[in-house]
Design a protein around this motif. Structure first.
Motif, PDB file in Angstrom:
ATOM      1  N   GLY A  42       0.792  -1.142  -0.025  1.00  0.00           N
ATOM      2  CA  GLY A  42       0.016  -0.113  -0.130  1.00  0.00           C
ATOM      3  C   GLY A  42       0.742   1.203   0.073  1.00  0.00           C
ATOM      4  N   PRO A  43       0.230   2.350   0.070  1.00  0.00           N
ATOM      5  CA  PRO A  43       0.911   3.666  -0.477  1.00  0.00           C
ATOM      6  C   PRO A  43       1.522   4.091   0.997  1.00  0.00           C
ATOM      7  CG  PRO A  43      -1.359   4.060   0.213  1.00  0.00           C
ATOM      8  CD  PRO A  43      -1.332   2.591   0.026  1.00  0.00           C
ATOM      9  N   CYS A  44       2.872   5.011   0.651  1.00  0.00           N
ATOM     10  CA  CYS A  44       3.522   5.454   2.039  1.00  0.00           C
ATOM     11  C   CYS A  44       2.845   6.528   2.515  1.00  0.00           C
ATOM     12  CB  CYS A  44       4.983   5.784   1.611  1.00  0.00           C
ATOM     13  SG  CYS A  44       4.929   7.140   0.703  1.00  0.00           S
ATOM     14  N   GLY A  45       3.154   7.297   3.594  1.00  0.00           N
ATOM     15  CA  GLY A  45       2.710   8.423   4.050  1.00  0.00           C
ATOM     16  C   GLY A  45       2.682   9.584   3.286  1.00  0.00           C
ATOM     17  N   GLY A  46       3.654   9.525   2.193  1.00  0.00           N
ATOM     18  CA  GLY A  46       3.862  10.660   1.484  1.00  0.00           C
ATOM     19  C   GLY A  46       2.581  10.891   0.343  1.00  0.00           C
ATOM     20  N   MET A  47       1.708   9.990  -0.008  1.00  0.00           N
ATOM     21  CA  MET A  47       0.808  10.093  -0.784  1.00  0.00           C
ATOM     22  C   MET A  47      -0.049  11.119  -0.591  1.00  0.00           C
ATOM     23  SD  MET A  47      -2.587   7.632  -1.737  1.00  0.00           S
ATOM     24  CE  MET A  47      -3.139   8.000  -0.306  1.00  0.00           C
ATOM     25  N   ASP A  48      -0.517  12.003  -1.489  1.00  0.00           N
ATOM     26  CA  ASP A  48      -1.265  13.237  -1.232  1.00  0.00           C
ATOM     27  C   ASP A  48      -2.379  13.452  -2.323  1.00  0.00           C
ATOM     28  OD1 ASP A  48      -2.203  15.697  -0.437  1.00  0.00           O
ATOM     29  OD2 ASP A  48      -0.583  16.659  -1.409  1.00  0.00           O
ATOM     30  N   ASN A  49      -3.455  12.849  -1.856  1.00  0.00           N
ATOM     31  CA  ASN A  49      -4.773  13.073  -3.076  1.00  0.00           C
ATOM     32  C   ASN A  49      -4.292  12.101  -4.313  1.00  0.00           C
ATOM     33  OD1 ASN A  49      -6.754  14.851  -1.725  1.00  0.00           O
ATOM     34  ND2 ASN A  49      -5.514  16.528  -1.982  1.00  0.00           N
ATOM     35  N   GLY A  50      -3.853  11.188  -3.794  1.00  0.00           N
ATOM     36  CA  GLY A  50      -3.532   9.979  -4.960  1.00  0.00           C
ATOM     37  C   GLY A  50      -2.219  10.426  -5.838  1.00  0.00           C
ATOM     38  N   LEU A  51      -1.644  11.356  -5.189  1.00  0.00           N
ATOM     39  CA  LEU A  51      -0.142  11.717  -6.174  1.00  0.00           C
ATOM     40  C   LEU A  51       1.072  11.210  -5.251  1.00  0.00           C
ATOM     41  CD1 LEU A  51      -1.389  15.213  -7.262  1.00  0.00           C
ATOM     42  CD2 LEU A  51      -1.401  13.084  -8.537  1.00  0.00           C
ATOM     43  N   CYS A  52       2.015  11.004  -5.977  1.00  0.00           N
ATOM     44  CA  CYS A  52       3.301  10.509  -5.252  1.00  0.00           C
ATOM     45  C   CYS A  52       4.279  11.611  -4.632  1.00  0.00           C
ATOM     46  CB  CYS A  52       4.182   9.967  -6.561  1.00  0.00           C
ATOM     47  SG  CYS A  52       5.722   9.482  -5.871  1.00  0.00           S
ATOM     48  N   GLU A  53       4.822  11.390  -3.415  1.00  0.00           N
ATOM     49  CA  GLU A  53       5.559  12.352  -2.723  1.00  0.00           C
ATOM     50  C   GLU A  53       6.809  13.033  -3.744  1.00  0.00           C
ATOM     51  OE1 GLU A  53       6.839  10.595   0.784  1.00  0.00           O
ATOM     52  OE2 GLU A  53       8.831   9.862   0.091  1.00  0.00           O
ATOM     53  N   THR A  54       7.262  11.711  -4.547  1.00  0.00           N
ATOM     54  CA  THR A  54       8.541  12.315  -5.002  1.00  0.00           C
ATOM     55  C   THR A  54       8.408  12.973  -6.312  1.00  0.00           C
ATOM     56  OG1 THR A  54       8.414  10.465  -6.550  1.00  0.00           O
ATOM     57  CG2 THR A  54       9.296   9.959  -4.475  1.00  0.00           C
ATOM     58  N   ASP A  55       7.203  13.268  -6.669  1.00  0.00           N
ATOM     59  CA  ASP A  55       6.905  14.073  -8.020  1.00  0.00           C
ATOM     60  C   ASP A  55       5.256  13.925  -8.035  1.00  0.00           C
ATOM     61  OD1 ASP A  55       6.468  15.169 -10.406  1.00  0.00           O
ATOM     62  OD2 ASP A  55       7.694  13.788 -11.892  1.00  0.00           O
ATOM     63  N   ALA A  91      -1.900   8.559   8.627  1.00  0.00           N
ATOM     64  CA  ALA A  91      -2.028   9.842   8.139  1.00  0.00           C
ATOM     65  C   ALA A  91      -3.543  10.211   8.154  1.00  0.00           C
ATOM     66  CB  ALA A  91      -1.402  10.166   6.765  1.00  0.00           C
ATOM     67  N   PRO A  92      -4.002  10.805   9.390  1.00  0.00           N
ATOM     68  CA  PRO A  92      -5.439  10.976   9.341  1.00  0.00           C
ATOM     69  C   PRO A  92      -6.092  11.752   8.108  1.00  0.00           C
ATOM     70  CG  PRO A  92      -4.415  11.499  11.329  1.00  0.00           C
ATOM     71  CD  PRO A  92      -3.173  11.229  10.552  1.00  0.00           C
ATOM     72  N   GLU A  93      -5.214  12.748   7.729  1.00  0.00           N
ATOM     73  CA  GLU A  93      -5.777  13.431   6.688  1.00  0.00           C
ATOM     74  C   GLU A  93      -5.634  13.219   5.272  1.00  0.00           C
ATOM     75  OE1 GLU A  93      -4.670  17.707   7.726  1.00  0.00           O
ATOM     76  OE2 GLU A  93      -5.782  17.536   9.760  1.00  0.00           O
ATOM     77  N   ALA A  94      -4.817  12.202   5.025  1.00  0.00           N
ATOM     78  CA  ALA A  94      -4.684  11.306   3.586  1.00  0.00           C
ATOM     79  C   ALA A  94      -5.871  11.307   2.960  1.00  0.00           C
ATOM     80  CB  ALA A  94      -3.591  10.355   3.820  1.00  0.00           C
ATOM     81  N   GLU A  95      -5.652  11.558   1.810  1.00  0.00           N
ATOM     82  CA  GLU A  95      -6.754  11.191   0.772  1.00  0.00           C
ATOM     83  C   GLU A  95      -6.161  10.227  -0.562  1.00  0.00           C
ATOM     84  OE1 GLU A  95     -10.133  11.263   0.999  1.00  0.00           O
ATOM     85  OE2 GLU A  95     -10.272  12.711   2.533  1.00  0.00           O
ATOM     86  N   PRO A  96      -6.966   9.133  -0.896  1.00  0.00           N
ATOM     87  CA  PRO A  96      -8.258   8.529  -0.248  1.00  0.00           C
ATOM     88  C   PRO A  96      -7.999   7.889   0.939  1.00  0.00           C
ATOM     89  CG  PRO A  96      -7.766   7.506  -2.522  1.00  0.00           C
ATOM     90  CD  PRO A  96      -6.397   8.555  -2.145  1.00  0.00           C
ATOM     91  N   PHE A  97      -8.708   8.115   1.935  1.00  0.00           N
ATOM     92  CA  PHE A  97      -8.704   7.630   3.210  1.00  0.00           C
ATOM     93  C   PHE A  97      -8.656   5.995   3.100  1.00  0.00           C
ATOM     94  CE2 PHE A  97      -9.808   6.107   7.491  1.00  0.00           C
ATOM     95  CZ  PHE A  97      -8.590   6.211   8.159  1.00  0.00           C
ATOM     96  N   ASP A 113      -6.905  19.359  11.315  1.00  0.00           N
ATOM     97  CA  ASP A 113      -8.471  19.651  11.433  1.00  0.00           C
ATOM     98  C   ASP A 113      -8.709  18.591  12.615  1.00  0.00           C
ATOM     99  OD1 ASP A 113     -11.032  19.621  11.223  1.00  0.00           O
ATOM    100  OD2 ASP A 113     -11.070  19.128   8.966  1.00  0.00           O
ATOM    101  N   PRO A 114      -9.206  18.742  13.575  1.00  0.00           N
ATOM    102  CA  PRO A 114      -9.629  17.964  14.712  1.00  0.00           C
ATOM    103  C   PRO A 114     -10.696  16.935  14.341  1.00  0.00           C
ATOM    104  CG  PRO A 114      -9.215  20.289  15.607  1.00  0.00           C
ATOM    105  CD  PRO A 114      -8.851  20.386  14.194  1.00  0.00           C
ATOM    106  N   GLU A 115     -11.542  17.571  13.313  1.00  0.00           N
ATOM    107  CA  GLU A 115     -12.638  16.786  12.784  1.00  0.00           C
ATOM    108  C   GLU A 115     -12.227  15.642  12.057  1.00  0.00           C
ATOM    109  OE1 GLU A 115     -15.833  16.551  13.594  1.00  0.00           O
ATOM    110  OE2 GLU A 115     -16.704  15.336  11.853  1.00  0.00           O
ATOM    111  N   ARG A 116     -11.222  15.626  11.331  1.00  0.00           N
ATOM    112  CA  ARG A 116     -10.718  14.687  10.606  1.00  0.00           C
ATOM    113  C   ARG A 116      -9.969  13.456  11.629  1.00  0.00           C
ATOM    114  NH1 ARG A 116      -9.671  15.559   5.083  1.00  0.00           N
ATOM    115  NH2 ARG A 116      -9.085  13.394   5.020  1.00  0.00           N
ATOM    116  N   LEU A 117      -9.576  14.206  12.490  1.00  0.00           N
ATOM    117  CA  LEU A 117      -8.944  12.984  13.664  1.00  0.00           C
ATOM    118  C   LEU A 117     -10.044  12.175  14.173  1.00  0.00           C
ATOM    119  CD1 LEU A 117      -6.548  12.066  15.186  1.00  0.00           C
ATOM    120  CD2 LEU A 117      -6.799  13.826  17.015  1.00  0.00           C
TER     121      LEU A 117
END
Lengths: 236, 292
Positions: A178-191, B160-166, B191-195
């Protein structure tokens, strides 16, 4: 029959219609190539009709341009050949023998082929051989001149489990669970231009209704399957 | 061996942890001074592992220095720089040096750090690392061979509580707990609500949640972490609050304290990341501590 070998020669030019994946390479810069041949006045040039042609790093056209560049830099080019698959050791040897005199006259051979091609050329001659390309990856062709790595040749294919998107390759960390903590809205942390591999897998599995596959913990990978140097001999 | 942190969480104590970055160098004087000062305010100190892929002293050595002085370290260990032999041998070393808390992480990618030409390892991922820790606790290494001592770590993982897609990240959280994670230390929460939603989602997993609080030192720093630190996004209203403040640092402390208080009902503890200003942690945790 040529040289005792039955040859089935495909005369079609190497186009992207024929090659869907290949060894992607790019030319080293000219200064670096010239520095490697500083003491060599006479050069024989070698290209490859397959991958290096499609990558525009070592086909007929690039060999010609290199010849011009070498002449401008004060070198004498004794001749050139574009081998049909420089990685084919017998064929490389045969093509060099066909140009024996030009090869022998040269102080150095400059090879515009992948690392495999350079080595099959150098294995067939005691001449100084110079690698003119950097070999990058096994790439898919998106469109002309645009290549993407999809497979790392890891020796243990898990694509069936991952919606046929390879996390070993597409994830810069090669993560299997699964993804690492760097995933952001489905995008990769490195790029941020790239979609996270696991996001792509998730979307694919969702479309196929098989997201249950994401619940399975994938065990530690067996990296002994890709120990170098790789060897395969097909048993008949 | 049950660690103090483990005991406190098990008995329902609201815990406080903080992150201290080991030095780039072998002189640990300042690191130790900071840690000693912090120890009076927090229950455990996270020792980061070449954080942001920037080379520093080994977190194993730094955590051992804390343990030697009777402090309670959480040894952060990432998969970026060690293959499975090195991971296991460092874990055994940690146990021998009296380190009981481990946070198992994937690690930020090499491309963020100061050794960009280095070879990223990632022989294991964080789930497999947790399995490894569990295995060692059961007296077996990854090759199935017996290890003496069978170190029983209190193992944690990142979330990561605020990561999407959760939902996608949740699959991995489930795997982490199945692999032996007993607590989560989360990425900074804004955002405490996300937590609250996160805690609700992980409640069935029966895992302790220590929520991350990041000290924002200025609007510039908030923007910097948003664009440079993986998984961190500071909401615009907070950036504006810092921007318009006469004393941004004081505003940052106020924001952190406010978030800490708002997050407290939805977690088992707080993890304060002060990014070098560990001296301000007592002010941030004052309110949540006095409510104890």
């Amino acid at each position: 029959m040529v040289g005792g070998f039955p040859l089935t020669i495909d005369h079609r030019p190497p186009t992207i219609d024929r090659f869907k994946t290949m060894i992607v390479s790019k030319q080293k810069n000219l200064d670096e190539i010239l520095a490697a041949m500083a003491g060599d006045g006479k050069v024989f040039l070698i290209g490859c009709a397959k991958c290096a042609t499609v990558c525009k790093s070592g086909g007929e056209e690039e060999v010609w341009q290199m010849q011009e560049a070498l002449i401008s830099a004060g070198k004498e080019v004794t001749g050139s050949v574009v081998i049909d698959e420089a990685c084919h050791m017998l064929r490389a040897g045969r093509d060099l023998r066909a140009k024996k005199e030009m090869v022998e006259e040269a102080d150095a051979l400059l090879v515009l082929a992948c690392g495999a091609g350079v080595q099959s050329v150098s294995a067939g001659t005691p001449k100084k051989t110079v690698a003119g390309l950097d070999t990058l990856f096994l790439g898919n062709i998106r469109r002309f001149g645009q290549f993407e790595q999809k497979c790392s040749l890891c020796g243990e294919c898990i694509l069936t489990e991952t919606g046929c998107i390879c996390p070993v390759t597409v994830c810069p960390k090669g993560l299997l669970n699964g993804p690492c903590g760097g995933m952001d809205n489905g995008l990769c942390e490195t790029d941020r231009e790239n979609e996270c591999a696991w996001f792509q897998i998730y979307e694919r599995l969702q479309a196929q209704g098989t997201t249950d596959k994401l619940k399975r913990t994938v065990p530690q990978k067996d990296f002994s399957k890709m120990l170098k140097p790789g060897k395969l001999k097909i048993e008949r | 061996m049950t660690t103090c942190l483990q005991q406190k969480l098990a008995s329902g104590h609201f815990v406080l942890t903080a992150e201290v970055c080991p030095p780039k160098g072998s002189d640990c004087t300042e690191f130790l001074e900071k840690s000693r000062h912090l120890s009076a305010f927090v229950d455990a100190i996270n020792v980061t592992d070449n954080q942001g892929a920037t080379m520093r002293i080994s977190p194993l050595a730094a955590a051992a220095l804390l343990a030697r002085e009777g402090m309670e370290p959480i040894f952060q260990i990432t998969c970026r720089d060690r293959n499975r032999l090195a991971l296991q041998s460092d874990l055994l070393g940690a146990a021998a040096l009296g380190i009981g808390n481990v946070l198992a992480l994937t690690g930020d990618h090499i491309s963020f750090g100061d050794h960009k030409a280095s070879k990223p390892v990632f022989d294991l991922d964080s789930v497999q690392l947790l399995q490894t820790i569990k295995g060692l606790g059961e007296g077996l290494d990854l090759a199935g061979r017996a290890v003496s001592g069978a170190p029983a770590f209190f193992a944690g993982a990142a979330a990561a509580p605020e990561a999407e897609p959760f939902p996608l990240t949740f699959y991995k959280l489930e795997k982490k707990v199945a692999a032996g994670a007993q607590f989560f230390q989360t990425q900074a929460v804004f955002d405490p609500e996300r937590l609250r939603l996160f805690s609700e989602a992980v409640r069935p997993l029966n895992v302790k949640v220590i929520a991350g609080i990041l000290l924002l030192k200025s609007a510039g720093m908030a923007r910097f972490v948003t664009s440079n630190i993986p998984g961190l996004k500071v909401p615009a209203p907070l950036v504006e609050e810092l921007e318009s403040a006469a004393d941004p640092m004081a505003a940052g402390v106020t924001i952190a304290a406010r978030l800490a208080a708002a997050c407290k009902p939805y977690c088992d503890g707080l993890h304060i990341m002060a990014m070098g200003r560990e001296d301000l942690i007592p002010q941030i945790v004052e309110a949540v501590r006095s409510e104890k």
